[in-house]
Write an enzyme that holds these catalytic residues in place. Structure first.
Site, PDB file in Angstrom:
ATOM      1  N   ASP A 422      47.962  31.108  41.190  1.00 32.70           N
ATOM      2  CA  ASP A 422      47.119  31.032  40.012  1.00 32.70           C
ATOM      3  C   ASP A 422      46.526  29.633  39.841  1.00 32.70           C
ATOM      4  O   ASP A 422      47.165  28.627  40.160  1.00 32.70           O
ATOM      5  CB  ASP A 422      47.960  31.386  38.776  1.00 32.70           C
ATOM      6  CG  ASP A 422      47.166  31.369  37.491  1.00 32.70           C
ATOM      7  OD1 ASP A 422      46.224  32.170  37.383  1.00 32.70           O
ATOM      8  OD2 ASP A 422      47.480  30.556  36.607  1.00 32.70           O
ATOM      9  N   GLU A 475      43.523  31.871  43.854  1.00 32.46           N
ATOM     10  CA  GLU A 475      42.561  32.098  42.785  1.00 32.46           C
ATOM     11  C   GLU A 475      41.823  30.772  42.609  1.00 32.46           C
ATOM     12  O   GLU A 475      42.296  29.872  41.927  1.00 32.46           O
ATOM     13  CB  GLU A 475      43.246  32.508  41.486  1.00 32.46           C
ATOM     14  CG  GLU A 475      42.252  32.931  40.423  1.00 32.46           C
ATOM     15  CD  GLU A 475      42.544  32.355  39.045  1.00 32.46           C
ATOM     16  OE1 GLU A 475      41.748  32.635  38.124  1.00 32.46           O
ATOM     17  OE2 GLU A 475      43.521  31.625  38.880  1.00 32.46           O
TER      18      GLU A 475
END
Length: 743
Positions: A422, A475
């Protein structure tokens, strides 16, 4: 044998120095082992000292025979018990607490526990199996079962482990500091799995709020915040076939279609009025989710973070226990069994993992030993303005190793198939979401976070070596070059990068009223300009269906019919576009409502044919995607894609070919206006019959069923640089996928 009487007078060497006594009673002694436990008397005997505030009396019992050897006398210092025994023997302490008698080994009778190599590797930032070493480990020492606690707190003046087993009294179990690593350890005999515990830490400025264990393997159920002693994973793994085949199943030329979900709100038990009564456990989720994912044809599921996190509203993206599955859905064993069941069913499991930042809850990592230990000390480096969180100081070797060990913990112990990392963009740049003057340049004066970059490269190299075949997905939303390029070529080494540019452009296009789409024509084609610069995943994730952005179907323009047609066309376009696929739960059947983590998906919508039609289309797209090599074999190289029509903005029509490695093509034609187009000519490379394998407007998907009757035969009319062509009926707001029929 008689124990010596303690009078506190004269030079009775069974008494520690007054400074030691005062430090013990204030719970400030930095080296309790130098005072407590057995100590030689210079001959054959030993002094035994125990600090047991609240005890009524203490007897010493022979460990090998069980007979009472004598008693420890209470001194003038409440809680301090001392005695002398002319012969040194292994012993137990029999403690009368007034309401119960406890007999156990003395924690201070055991020597140092952690091996020098463990401490060396930890200090070096390269301990690959920290979760089997630090934290609370059920072990045996000299045949005695118990729990070894180990925690890193190099700037603490004293660390104690506290829990129900000692009345949460920090005076009872102060720990031993292992120089120079800054690790504190203690073996508490006879302690068992399930015990709740925390660490009481004395920092330079005094006692800190009780801290949860950074390497806890289990936790209490939030909102409670203590760590729990966990048994080693006990799971009958039956996924050998999957694990053996995984490296092949997860090659870059294999299909990868991911169903992203939030475990707590996918499906829940509801009461009579439709409110959530409780969330399902891992076994219950496995019973419901696995058949559903198989029906839809996804190759993998991706779970939003299931590491323990204090605030459910963070969706798991602010975790505090990087080694413990949340207690919300069951035990670590339950989670491991869930992964096993997915693998047996042929479904891969990817976890979202957050090495970028952590919440500032007082029981967590923030100011862990009274100093900025896990985070940067300077808030211009260590505080995340967007999320009010703290940023890991990955330049510190111990923190670097801590996060590396977390990644390996999930991949190795839980057989996880991949990690989606993330907020990589926030890790790469020191000025991420900061204005001028709000950030600290790197040592070269630049904006790149060199420590985080080195960590990400090291992470990907270590995973490739230790867990071959596992995926690590970034990401990452910027133009950073080489995210999915090998570290040996100067890249970051990720398996894939989320294609955020494609997501933004394509969603912006599809939200336009069709009458205006001619002016946005290049938004759908622009992604092909850079499609081969990285290995991409096309993500329609949870972030796109929250915070006022509308659900996927509610982004679509037009009336109800047009919204569904647009949604079916968009999903078909996505599956036919180069790049692996990711779709968030609820999008697969056209949920109208924005996702809410406190409510389950609106499953009742599946009583309506339009919603069932979208769901069936997703299943058919997944099956076609997996069965047709042209759709997945070459989606990261230019040879796998060929434009036929990219410039028909007036009609909002696109057409392209997808090619397999053996030269087999698929034809994709998209019409993004509500106007049916009869006899639209498109050149094709092979003469003969082309079979319609997907028509997003088919009646089976609740469409208007305008199309080509299942197939069409070429005409000897050259077009678009091809020797033959097809005259196709293009459905309104529809996508066709056709393949040549051999023969």
């Amino acid at each position: 044998m008689d124990s010596s009487k303690q009078t506190g007078k004269g030079k009775d060497s069974s008494l520690p120095d007054i400074s030691d006594i005062e430090a013990l009673t204030r719970a400030e002694h930095p080296d309790p082992f130098s005072v407590l436990g057995p100590h030689g008397d210079g001959e054959d005997g030993q002094y035994i000292r125990a600090f047991l505030p609240g005890a009524v009396s203490v007897n010493v019992v022979a460990r090998d025979g069980g007979e009472v050897l004598g008693r420890l006398d209470d001194s003038q210092v409440p809680g301090l018990y001392v005695g002398h025994f002319p012969q040194a023997r292994g012993y137990l302490l029999q403690v009368d607490w007034g309401n119960a008698v406890q007999t156990s080994e003395d924690p201070y009778s055991f020597g140092p526990l952690l091996g020098e190599m463990d401490l060396y590797l930890f200090a070096e930032g390269n301990h690959r199996d920290l979760s089997s070493c630090f934290g609370a480990q059920l072990i045996e020492v000299d045949g005695v079962p118990g729990v070894r606690f180990a925690v890193w707190a190099p700037n603490a003046r004293r660390v104690s482990v506290v829990g129900d087993f000692n009345g949460w009294d920090g005076r009872r179990h102060p720990m031993r500091l292992r120089h120079p690593s800054g690790v504190w350890e203690l073996f508490v005999p006879r302690l068992q799995a399930g015990e709740a515990y925390k660490y009481e830490i004395l920092g330079a400025q005094g006692i800190l709020p009780l801290k949860a264990d950074p390497v806890a393997l289990a936790t209490q159920l939030p909102p409670d915040t203590a760590s729990k002693v966990a048994s080693p994973l006990s799971i009958d793994w039956q996924d050998g076939d999957w694990m053996q085949a995984r490296a092949q199943l997860q090659r870059h030329d294999a299909p990868l279609s991911i169903y992203e979900l939030h475990v707590g709100s996918w499906q829940c038990e509801v009461d009579d009025v439709g409110e959530i009564a409780r969330q399902y456990t891992w076994p219950e989720l496995a019973e419901r989710l696995i058949p559903y994912v198989q029906q839809l044809g996804f190759t993998h599921i991706e779970l939003m973070p299931i590491m323990e996190h204090p605030f459910g509203g963070s969706w798991g993206y602010q975790p505090l226990s990087q080694f413990a599955p949340t207690a919300r859905f069951g035990s670590p064993d339950d989670f491991a069994a869930f992964v096993n069941a997915c693998h047996v069913a042929g479904i891969g499991v990817i976890l979202d993992w957050v090495p970028a930042h952590f919440p500032n809850d007082t029981h967590g990592l923030a100011q862990f030993d009274g100093t900025a230990l896990y985070e940067y000390a300077n808030p211009l480096e260590g505080f995340h303005q967007d999320w009010n969180t703290l940023i890991y100081n990955l330049g510190r070797t111990e923190v670097h190793g801590f996060m590396l060990a977390s990644a390996l913990h999930w991949l190795k112990h839980f057989h996880i198939d991949g990690l989606r990392v993330d907020a990589v963009a926030s890790m790469l740049y020191r000025d991420y979401s900061r204005k001028s003057g709000e950030w600290v340049p790197n040592r070269f004066g630049g904006r790149e976070n060199l420590e985080a970059i080195e960590f990400l490269r090291h992470l990907n190299d270590v995973v490739a070596h230790e867990v071959p075949g596992a995926l690590v997905i970034a990401e990452e939303s910027t133009a950073w070059p080489g995210v999915s390029q090998g570290t040996d070529q100067g890249g970051l080494g990720f398996s894939y990068k989320w294609n955020m540019g494609w997501m933004h452009d394509s969603l912006h296009y599809i939200q336009q009223d069709p009458v205006y789409r001619a002016h946005h024509h290049n938004e759908l084609s622009f992604g092909l300009v850079y499609a081969w610069t990285e290995r991409f995943i096309l993500p329609i994730s949870h972030d796109e269906v929250v915070h006022g952005k509308h659900s996927l179907i509610d982004k679509m323009p037009g009336d109800r019919w047009q919204k569904f047609a647009n949604l079916r066309a968009y999903l078909s376009f996505m599956w036919a576009h180069p790049g692996k696929k990711l779709l968030f739960m609820g999008c697969e059947f056209g949920q109208w409502r924005e996702w809410n983590h406190d409510q389950q998906l609106d499953w009742y919508l599946l009583q309506y044919p339009e919603h069932r039609g979208v769901q069936k289309l997703v299943g058919d797209l997944n099956r076609l995607y997996r069965e047709q090599p042209a759709l997945h074999e070459q989606d990261d190289v230019a040879q796998g894609f060929q434009w036929l029509i990219g410039d028909d903005a007036a009609n909002s029509v696109y057409a392209w070919l997808r090619w397999s490695k053996d030269g087999s093509p698929l034809l994709v034609v998209a019409n993004f206006t509500p106007v049916p187009r009869a006899g639209y000519r498109i050149g094709v490379p092979l003469a003969g019959t082309w079979q319609e394998v997907i028509n997003s407007d088919s009646a089976v998907y609740a469409g208007s069923d305008y199309g080509n009757g299942g197939g069409v035969v070429t005409e000897e009319l050259p077009s678009h640089g091809q020797g033959s062509s097809l005259a196709l009926n293009l459905p309104p707001l529809g996508v066709l996928i056709l393949r040549p029929v051999a023969g």
